[in-house]
Design a protein around this motif. Sequence first.
Motif, PDB file in Angstrom:
ATOM      1  N   GLY A  63       0.822  -1.199   0.000  1.00 16.59           N
ATOM      2  CA  GLY A  63       0.000   0.000   0.000  1.00 16.59           C
ATOM      3  C   GLY A  63       0.856   1.247   0.000  1.00 16.59           C
ATOM      4  O   GLY A  63       2.056   1.194  -0.303  1.00 16.59           O
ATOM      5  N   LYS A  64       0.243   2.364   0.323  1.00 15.86           N
ATOM      6  CA  LYS A  64       0.934   3.655   0.344  1.00 15.86           C
ATOM      7  C   LYS A  64       0.758   4.311   1.704  1.00 15.86           C
ATOM      8  O   LYS A  64      -0.268   4.164   2.353  1.00 15.86           O
ATOM      9  CB  LYS A  64       0.367   4.588  -0.733  1.00 15.86           C
ATOM     10  N   ARG A  65       1.751   5.069   2.136  1.00 13.25           N
ATOM     11  CA  ARG A  65       1.643   5.898   3.321  1.00 13.25           C
ATOM     12  C   ARG A  65       2.407   7.192   3.090  1.00 13.25           C
ATOM     13  O   ARG A  65       3.291   7.251   2.226  1.00 13.25           O
ATOM     14  CB  ARG A  65       2.173   5.183   4.563  1.00 13.25           C
ATOM     15  N   VAL A  66       2.044   8.198   3.870  1.00 10.01           N
ATOM     16  CA  VAL A  66       2.725   9.494   3.743  1.00 10.01           C
ATOM     17  C   VAL A  66       4.180   9.335   4.154  1.00 10.01           C
ATOM     18  O   VAL A  66       4.493   8.781   5.208  1.00 10.01           O
ATOM     19  CB  VAL A  66       2.022  10.550   4.612  1.00 10.01           C
ATOM     20  N   MET A  67       5.054   9.827   3.294  1.00  9.10           N
ATOM     21  CA  MET A  67       6.488   9.668   3.505  1.00  9.10           C
ATOM     22  C   MET A  67       6.969  10.489   4.697  1.00  9.10           C
ATOM     23  O   MET A  67       6.482  11.585   4.954  1.00  9.10           O
ATOM     24  CB  MET A  67       7.240  10.089   2.235  1.00  9.10           C
ATOM     25  N   ARG A  68       7.911   9.962   5.423  1.00 10.79           N
ATOM     26  CA  ARG A  68       8.545  10.705   6.502  1.00 10.79           C
ATOM     27  C   ARG A  68       9.660  11.573   5.945  1.00 10.79           C
ATOM     28  O   ARG A  68      10.221  11.238   4.906  1.00 10.79           O
ATOM     29  CB  ARG A  68       9.090   9.732   7.561  1.00 10.79           C
ATOM     30  N   PRO A  69      10.016  12.709   6.591  1.00 12.76           N
ATOM     31  CA  PRO A  69       9.460  13.166   7.861  1.00 12.76           C
ATOM     32  C   PRO A  69       8.001  13.603   7.719  1.00 12.76           C
ATOM     33  O   PRO A  69       7.577  14.039   6.648  1.00 12.76           O
ATOM     34  CB  PRO A  69      10.351  14.338   8.246  1.00 12.76           C
ATOM     35  N   ARG A  70       7.258  13.464   8.815  1.00 13.57           N
ATOM     36  CA  ARG A  70       5.834  13.753   8.782  1.00 13.57           C
ATOM     37  C   ARG A  70       5.568  15.222   8.469  1.00 13.57           C
ATOM     38  O   ARG A  70       6.381  16.092   8.795  1.00 13.57           O
ATOM     39  CB  ARG A  70       5.203  13.406  10.135  1.00 13.57           C
ATOM     40  N   PRO A  71       4.428  15.504   7.824  1.00 13.01           N
ATOM     41  CA  PRO A  71       4.053  16.908   7.586  1.00 13.01           C
ATOM     42  C   PRO A  71       3.936  17.658   8.908  1.00 13.01           C
ATOM     43  O   PRO A  71       3.654  17.071   9.960  1.00 13.01           O
ATOM     44  CB  PRO A  71       2.685  16.793   6.897  1.00 13.01           C
TER      45      PRO A  71
END
Length: 211
Positions: A63-71
């Motif tokens: 799947g996909k997740r928001v890339m780090r570093p976090r917003p």
Amino acid sequence: MQVHVVEHPLIAHKLTELRRQETPSNIFRQLTEELVMLLAYEATRNLELEDVEIQTPVTKTVGKRVMRPRPLVVPILRAGLGMLEGMVRMAPTAEVGFLGMARNEETLDIVTYAERLPADLTGRHVFVLDPMLATGGTLAESINFLYQRNARRVTCICLLGAPEGLARLEESHGDVDVDLYLASIDEKLTDKAYIYPGLGDAGDRLYGVAE
């Protein structure tokens, strides 16, 4: 700099209710939260993603997740606080910082009186929340402040903007990687630098403090 006026029937309807003089503070806060959620849906389109392997009830998949570093979400005190809940509902993994900038009502100069942010924002996508883009001074200073700390990208979310404020941002940050999302660009500023027709003082209407 890219300016995006988000057109949607729900945004138009909720903004009309927000503008009404008789709308009480509790409803004003609720409408602000809902508007920010709608704006945030569009404003987060440029978040970078990375692949992640997960186990579903059936099989393993990618799947996909928001890339780090976090917003990083940064409301401009104090009115920006009224936009925070809607933003973190849409981006619950984001971190939150605070930036206090105020306009001197006599000189219209911007004064920074508080900040709670990481010292180094290298690699961070920062979302600035400020309901009213009037003269553009506060937003311009906040963008400068964040890029001085090495932010990778800055996205600003406002409820209303005035042409004068947009022109100031274009002059000062026209060649900078900045995205601006608004529900409306209003007609002009008054001689006291209020947005016209606007919705009054957003901070006072959010928190029930009237002159």
